[in-house]
Design a protein around this motif. Sequence first.
Motif, PDB file in Angstrom:
ATOM      1  N   GLN A 192       0.821  -1.200   0.000  1.00  0.00           N
ATOM      2  CA  GLN A 192       0.000   0.000   0.000  1.00  0.00           C
ATOM      3  C   GLN A 192       0.863   1.261   0.000  1.00  0.00           C
ATOM      4  OE1 GLN A 192      -3.372   0.008   2.544  1.00  0.00           O
ATOM      5  NE2 GLN A 192      -3.604   2.212   2.475  1.00  0.00           N
ATOM      6  N   MET A 193       1.938   1.258   0.777  1.00  0.00           N
ATOM      7  CA  MET A 193       2.836   2.418   0.790  1.00  0.00           C
ATOM      8  C   MET A 193       3.442   2.648  -0.590  1.00  0.00           C
ATOM      9  SD  MET A 193       4.646   2.311   4.575  1.00  0.00           S
ATOM     10  CE  MET A 193       5.617   0.872   4.198  1.00  0.00           C
ATOM     11  N   LYS A 194       3.800   1.562  -1.279  1.00  0.00           N
ATOM     12  CA  LYS A 194       4.378   1.698  -2.614  1.00  0.00           C
ATOM     13  C   LYS A 194       3.336   2.190  -3.611  1.00  0.00           C
ATOM     14  CE  LYS A 194       8.531   0.862  -1.691  1.00  0.00           C
ATOM     15  NZ  LYS A 194       9.496   1.951  -1.827  1.00  0.00           N
ATOM     16  N   ILE A 195       2.091   1.700  -3.486  1.00  0.00           N
ATOM     17  CA  ILE A 195       1.021   2.199  -4.348  1.00  0.00           C
ATOM     18  C   ILE A 195       0.856   3.702  -4.128  1.00  0.00           C
ATOM     19  CG2 ILE A 195      -1.482   2.186  -4.734  1.00  0.00           C
ATOM     20  CD1 ILE A 195      -1.374  -0.883  -4.173  1.00  0.00           C
ATOM     21  N   CYS A 196       0.842   4.131  -2.868  1.00  0.00           N
ATOM     22  CA  CYS A 196       0.682   5.555  -2.564  1.00  0.00           C
ATOM     23  C   CYS A 196       1.835   6.390  -3.112  1.00  0.00           C
ATOM     24  CB  CYS A 196       0.548   5.766  -1.057  1.00  0.00           C
ATOM     25  SG  CYS A 196      -1.035   5.238  -0.388  1.00  0.00           S
ATOM     26  N   SER A 197       3.047   5.878  -2.990  1.00  0.00           N
ATOM     27  CA  SER A 197       4.202   6.672  -3.438  1.00  0.00           C
ATOM     28  C   SER A 197       4.280   6.780  -4.955  1.00  0.00           C
ATOM     29  CB  SER A 197       5.506   6.119  -2.858  1.00  0.00           C
ATOM     30  OG  SER A 197       5.790   4.846  -3.375  1.00  0.00           O
ATOM     31  N   HIS A 198       3.618   5.888  -5.666  1.00  0.00           N
ATOM     32  CA  HIS A 198       3.619   5.939  -7.139  1.00  0.00           C
ATOM     33  C   HIS A 198       2.208   6.110  -7.702  1.00  0.00           C
ATOM     34  CE1 HIS A 198       7.838   4.770  -7.328  1.00  0.00           C
ATOM     35  NE2 HIS A 198       7.572   3.903  -6.365  1.00  0.00           N
ATOM     36  N   GLN A 220      -8.838  -0.808  -6.622  1.00  0.00           N
ATOM     37  CA  GLN A 220      -9.819  -0.951  -5.559  1.00  0.00           C
ATOM     38  C   GLN A 220      -9.114  -1.499  -4.328  1.00  0.00           C
ATOM     39  OE1 GLN A 220     -12.574  -3.471  -7.916  1.00  0.00           O
ATOM     40  NE2 GLN A 220     -14.115  -2.008  -7.223  1.00  0.00           N
ATOM     41  N   GLY A 221      -9.601  -1.102  -3.165  1.00  0.00           N
ATOM     42  CA  GLY A 221      -9.071  -1.610  -1.916  1.00  0.00           C
ATOM     43  C   GLY A 221     -10.074  -2.554  -1.280  1.00  0.00           C
ATOM     44  N   LEU A 222      -9.553  -3.584  -0.649  1.00  0.00           N
ATOM     45  CA  LEU A 222     -10.384  -4.537   0.077  1.00  0.00           C
ATOM     46  C   LEU A 222     -10.392  -4.131   1.549  1.00  0.00           C
ATOM     47  CD1 LEU A 222     -11.963  -7.233   0.114  1.00  0.00           C
ATOM     48  CD2 LEU A 222      -9.783  -8.366   0.553  1.00  0.00           C
ATOM     49  N   THR A 223     -11.585  -3.810   2.066  1.00  0.00           N
ATOM     50  CA  THR A 223     -11.699  -3.373   3.455  1.00  0.00           C
ATOM     51  C   THR A 223     -11.667  -4.578   4.394  1.00  0.00           C
ATOM     52  OG1 THR A 223     -14.113  -3.513   3.551  1.00  0.00           O
ATOM     53  CG2 THR A 223     -13.156  -1.423   2.747  1.00  0.00           C
ATOM     54  N   LYS A 224     -11.520  -4.303   5.671  1.00  0.00           N
ATOM     55  CA  LYS A 224     -11.532  -5.364   6.688  1.00  0.00           C
ATOM     56  C   LYS A 224     -12.867  -6.106   6.698  1.00  0.00           C
ATOM     57  CE  LYS A 224      -8.142  -3.162   9.694  1.00  0.00           C
ATOM     58  NZ  LYS A 224      -7.077  -3.642   8.876  1.00  0.00           N
ATOM     59  N   GLU A 225     -13.921  -5.438   6.249  1.00  0.00           N
ATOM     60  CA  GLU A 225     -15.250  -6.050   6.188  1.00  0.00           C
ATOM     61  C   GLU A 225     -15.439  -6.878   4.920  1.00  0.00           C
ATOM     62  OE1 GLU A 225     -14.857  -2.600   6.673  1.00  0.00           O
ATOM     63  OE2 GLU A 225     -14.887  -2.898   8.850  1.00  0.00           O
ATOM     64  N   GLY A 226     -14.438  -6.899   4.046  1.00  0.00           N
ATOM     65  CA  GLY A 226     -14.514  -7.687   2.822  1.00  0.00           C
ATOM     66  C   GLY A 226     -15.146  -6.968   1.654  1.00  0.00           C
ATOM     67  N   PHE A 246      -9.793   2.826  -4.218  1.00  0.00           N
ATOM     68  CA  PHE A 246      -8.590   3.061  -3.416  1.00  0.00           C
ATOM     69  C   PHE A 246      -8.554   4.517  -2.977  1.00  0.00           C
ATOM     70  CE2 PHE A 246      -4.198   4.316  -2.891  1.00  0.00           C
ATOM     71  CZ  PHE A 246      -3.700   3.309  -2.079  1.00  0.00           C
ATOM     72  N   ARG A 247      -8.245   4.728  -1.723  1.00  0.00           N
ATOM     73  CA  ARG A 247      -8.091   6.071  -1.178  1.00  0.00           C
ATOM     74  C   ARG A 247      -6.809   6.106  -0.361  1.00  0.00           C
ATOM     75  NH1 ARG A 247     -13.665   4.953  -0.585  1.00  0.00           N
ATOM     76  NH2 ARG A 247     -13.295   4.026   1.458  1.00  0.00           N
ATOM     77  N   GLU A 248      -6.006   7.110  -0.631  1.00  0.00           N
ATOM     78  CA  GLU A 248      -4.787   7.275   0.155  1.00  0.00           C
ATOM     79  C   GLU A 248      -5.179   7.604   1.596  1.00  0.00           C
ATOM     80  OE1 GLU A 248      -1.283   9.138  -1.952  1.00  0.00           O
ATOM     81  OE2 GLU A 248      -2.933   9.870  -3.212  1.00  0.00           O
ATOM     82  N   GLY A 249      -4.425   7.071   2.544  1.00  0.00           N
ATOM     83  CA  GLY A 249      -4.691   7.342   3.945  1.00  0.00           C
ATOM     84  C   GLY A 249      -5.631   6.347   4.600  1.00  0.00           C
TER      85      GLY A 249
END
Length: 119
Positions: free
Chosen positions: A76-82, A93-99, A104-107
């Motif tokens: 995730q850090m690498k995705i954010c940096s690039h 897309q990001g997978l949340t803890k709830e599935g 994708f959102r930075e932070g």
Amino acid sequence: MYSYLGTDNGWNYYNLGFGDFDPLEKKISDLTVSNNLDRDKILATVAATALEFSKWHPSCKIVIKGSTPARTRLYQMKICSHYSNIIELFDIQGLTKEGELVPFREGENFDGFIIERKS
């Protein structure tokens, strides 16, 4: 290595996996910590394979999740940096803890990611 996971709504899902070859087990291990100081070079190479793979498989979604939470966080850090370069070519897309899959959102911390190449 890209492993086929299945098809859903016309999309072919592939897992992006990589690691070090374990000569004793005679297989690739994604839990090895080699500390070769080449992490960024390896991740750049893996990212280049995603570019090439998605070029030849235009209806694919690539699932990215670390073998440990720390590795997922590193990705995730690498995705954010690039991010500005990645978003030109891929939807993320990001997978949340709830599935749930969300844009994708930075932070925001995610448990995994799915990328698809923009047409």
